[in-house]
Motif scaffolding. Structure first.
Motif, PDB file in Angstrom:
ATOM      1  N   VAL A  18       0.972  -1.283  -0.036  1.00 45.07           N
ATOM      2  CA  VAL A  18       0.117   0.054  -0.130  1.00 45.07           C
ATOM      3  C   VAL A  18       0.951   1.347   0.084  1.00 45.07           C
ATOM      4  O   VAL A  18       0.466   2.110  -0.464  1.00 45.07           O
ATOM      5  CB  VAL A  18      -0.908  -0.103   1.083  1.00 45.07           C
ATOM      6  N   MET A  19       1.919   1.270   0.501  1.00 39.86           N
ATOM      7  CA  MET A  19       2.777   2.352   0.586  1.00 39.86           C
ATOM      8  C   MET A  19       3.596   2.555  -0.506  1.00 39.86           C
ATOM      9  O   MET A  19       4.220   3.555  -1.029  1.00 39.86           O
ATOM     10  CB  MET A  19       3.685   2.525   1.949  1.00 39.86           C
ATOM     11  N   PHE A  20       4.146   1.128  -1.334  1.00 40.58           N
ATOM     12  CA  PHE A  20       5.284   1.290  -2.245  1.00 40.58           C
ATOM     13  C   PHE A  20       4.559   1.454  -3.585  1.00 40.58           C
ATOM     14  O   PHE A  20       4.969   2.384  -4.403  1.00 40.58           O
ATOM     15  CB  PHE A  20       5.954  -0.005  -2.290  1.00 40.58           C
ATOM     16  N   LEU A  21       3.550   0.732  -3.902  1.00 40.53           N
ATOM     17  CA  LEU A  21       2.792   0.980  -5.467  1.00 40.53           C
ATOM     18  C   LEU A  21       2.699   2.007  -5.750  1.00 40.53           C
ATOM     19  O   LEU A  21       2.659   2.604  -6.809  1.00 40.53           O
ATOM     20  CB  LEU A  21       1.961   0.017  -5.329  1.00 40.53           C
ATOM     21  N   PRO A  22       1.605   2.928  -5.169  1.00 42.20           N
ATOM     22  CA  PRO A  22       1.092   4.264  -5.432  1.00 42.20           C
ATOM     23  C   PRO A  22       2.392   5.259  -5.829  1.00 42.20           C
ATOM     24  O   PRO A  22       2.584   5.970  -6.782  1.00 42.20           O
ATOM     25  CB  PRO A  22       0.227   4.755  -4.166  1.00 42.20           C
ATOM     26  N   GLY A  23       3.465   5.118  -4.818  1.00 42.37           N
ATOM     27  CA  GLY A  23       4.735   5.919  -5.107  1.00 42.37           C
ATOM     28  C   GLY A  23       5.551   5.661  -6.186  1.00 42.37           C
ATOM     29  O   GLY A  23       5.866   6.299  -6.975  1.00 42.37           O
ATOM     30  N   ILE A  52       3.046   7.536   0.534  1.00 41.08           N
ATOM     31  CA  ILE A  52       2.251   8.208   1.876  1.00 41.08           C
ATOM     32  C   ILE A  52       1.633   9.269   1.230  1.00 41.08           C
ATOM     33  O   ILE A  52       0.382   9.747   1.728  1.00 41.08           O
ATOM     34  CB  ILE A  52       3.170   8.420   2.896  1.00 41.08           C
ATOM     35  N   ILE A  53       2.170  10.148   0.542  1.00 38.80           N
ATOM     36  CA  ILE A  53       1.416  11.512   0.200  1.00 38.80           C
ATOM     37  C   ILE A  53       0.392  11.141  -0.711  1.00 38.80           C
ATOM     38  O   ILE A  53      -0.671  11.815  -0.656  1.00 38.80           O
ATOM     39  CB  ILE A  53       2.583  12.328  -0.704  1.00 38.80           C
ATOM     40  N   VAL A  54       0.417  10.085  -1.634  1.00 43.65           N
ATOM     41  CA  VAL A  54      -0.662   9.584  -2.543  1.00 43.65           C
ATOM     42  C   VAL A  54      -1.691   8.986  -1.545  1.00 43.65           C
ATOM     43  O   VAL A  54      -3.107   9.580  -2.033  1.00 43.65           O
ATOM     44  CB  VAL A  54      -0.061   8.829  -3.589  1.00 43.65           C
ATOM     45  N   ASN A  55      -1.569   8.337  -0.807  1.00 40.17           N
ATOM     46  CA  ASN A  55      -2.536   7.845   0.226  1.00 40.17           C
ATOM     47  C   ASN A  55      -3.166   8.733   1.013  1.00 40.17           C
ATOM     48  O   ASN A  55      -4.674   8.806   0.969  1.00 40.17           O
ATOM     49  CB  ASN A  55      -1.881   6.734   1.068  1.00 40.17           C
ATOM     50  N   VAL A  56      -2.573   9.667   1.344  1.00 42.69           N
ATOM     51  CA  VAL A  56      -2.972  11.064   2.192  1.00 42.69           C
ATOM     52  C   VAL A  56      -3.959  11.788   1.302  1.00 42.69           C
ATOM     53  O   VAL A  56      -5.049  12.238   1.655  1.00 42.69           O
ATOM     54  CB  VAL A  56      -2.079  11.881   2.997  1.00 42.69           C
ATOM     55  N   PHE A  57      -3.512  12.081   0.106  1.00 37.46           N
ATOM     56  CA  PHE A  57      -4.373  12.742  -0.805  1.00 37.46           C
ATOM     57  C   PHE A  57      -5.505  11.884  -1.139  1.00 37.46           C
ATOM     58  O   PHE A  57      -6.628  12.601  -1.374  1.00 37.46           O
ATOM     59  CB  PHE A  57      -3.431  13.062  -2.323  1.00 37.46           C
ATOM     60  N   ILE A  58      -5.519  10.754  -1.252  1.00 36.47           N
ATOM     61  CA  ILE A  58      -6.761   9.870  -1.887  1.00 36.47           C
ATOM     62  C   ILE A  58      -7.703  10.146  -0.658  1.00 36.47           C
ATOM     63  O   ILE A  58      -9.065  10.176  -0.976  1.00 36.47           O
ATOM     64  CB  ILE A  58      -6.429   8.547  -2.252  1.00 36.47           C
ATOM     65  N   ALA A  59      -7.262  10.012   0.577  1.00 30.32           N
ATOM     66  CA  ALA A  59      -8.030   9.947   2.033  1.00 30.32           C
ATOM     67  C   ALA A  59      -8.853  11.357   1.841  1.00 30.32           C
ATOM     68  O   ALA A  59      -9.919  11.422   2.179  1.00 30.32           O
ATOM     69  CB  ALA A  59      -7.376   9.763   3.040  1.00 30.32           C
ATOM     70  N   VAL A  60      -8.271  12.289   1.649  1.00 28.68           N
ATOM     71  CA  VAL A  60      -8.643  13.857   1.381  1.00 28.68           C
ATOM     72  C   VAL A  60      -9.683  13.831   0.420  1.00 28.68           C
ATOM     73  O   VAL A  60     -10.748  14.736   0.621  1.00 28.68           O
ATOM     74  CB  VAL A  60      -7.608  14.732   1.411  1.00 28.68           C
ATOM     75  N   CYS A  61      -9.484  13.556  -0.946  1.00 29.30           N
ATOM     76  CA  CYS A  61     -10.482  13.417  -1.865  1.00 29.30           C
ATOM     77  C   CYS A  61     -11.676  12.562  -1.484  1.00 29.30           C
ATOM     78  O   CYS A  61     -12.730  12.966  -1.712  1.00 29.30           O
ATOM     79  CB  CYS A  61     -10.049  12.774  -3.151  1.00 29.30           C
ATOM     80  N   TYR A  62     -11.454  11.570  -0.844  1.00 29.83           N
ATOM     81  CA  TYR A  62     -12.742  10.832  -0.499  1.00 29.83           C
ATOM     82  C   TYR A  62     -13.737  11.545   0.556  1.00 29.83           C
ATOM     83  O   TYR A  62     -14.937  11.504   0.520  1.00 29.83           O
ATOM     84  CB  TYR A  62     -12.362   9.440   0.390  1.00 29.83           C
ATOM     85  N   ASN A  63     -12.933  12.358   1.580  1.00 34.01           N
ATOM     86  CA  ASN A  63     -13.486  13.037   2.556  1.00 34.01           C
ATOM     87  C   ASN A  63     -14.470  14.311   1.864  1.00 34.01           C
ATOM     88  O   ASN A  63     -15.373  14.550   2.363  1.00 34.01           O
ATOM     89  CB  ASN A  63     -12.428  13.590   3.448  1.00 34.01           C
ATOM     90  N   LYS A  64     -13.829  14.807   0.860  1.00 36.78           N
ATOM     91  CA  LYS A  64     -14.367  15.927   0.121  1.00 36.78           C
ATOM     92  C   LYS A  64     -15.643  15.525  -0.732  1.00 36.78           C
ATOM     93  O   LYS A  64     -16.525  16.156  -0.702  1.00 36.78           O
ATOM     94  CB  LYS A  64     -13.348  16.697  -0.906  1.00 36.78           C
TER      95      LYS A  64
END
Length: 72
Positions: A18-23, A52-64
């Motif tokens: 989860v942390m390696f593939l998006p990066g 980590i940055i991509v996962n946080v960005f996806i979580a923020v987008c889901y929240n929006k």
């Protein structure tokens, strides 16, 4: 005992994926397949940080867009 060890191995493997593939995919999108710009070790290290940055960005987008990110 074996089940606990197997569960821990699966946990660490899933965290790494989860942390390696998006990066990795983000790094490929930015640099392409050019091998001479950065070394393989630098790519490996950058992938976890960008993951980590991509996962946080996806979580923020889901929240929006009001998609809950919960276990239930």
């Amino acid at each position: 005992m074996i089940s606990a060890i197997q569960n821990q191995i699966l946990l660490y493997l899933s965290i790494a994926i989860v942390m390696f593939l998006p990066g990795w995919f983000l790094l490929l999108a930015i640099f392409g397949k050019s091998e001479n710009q950065i070394s393989k070790l630098e790519k490996f290290v950058f992938c976890f940080g960008r993951g980590i940055i991509v996962n946080v960005f996806i979580a923020v987008c889901y929240n929006k867009i009001n998609i809950p990110v919960t276990a239930s």
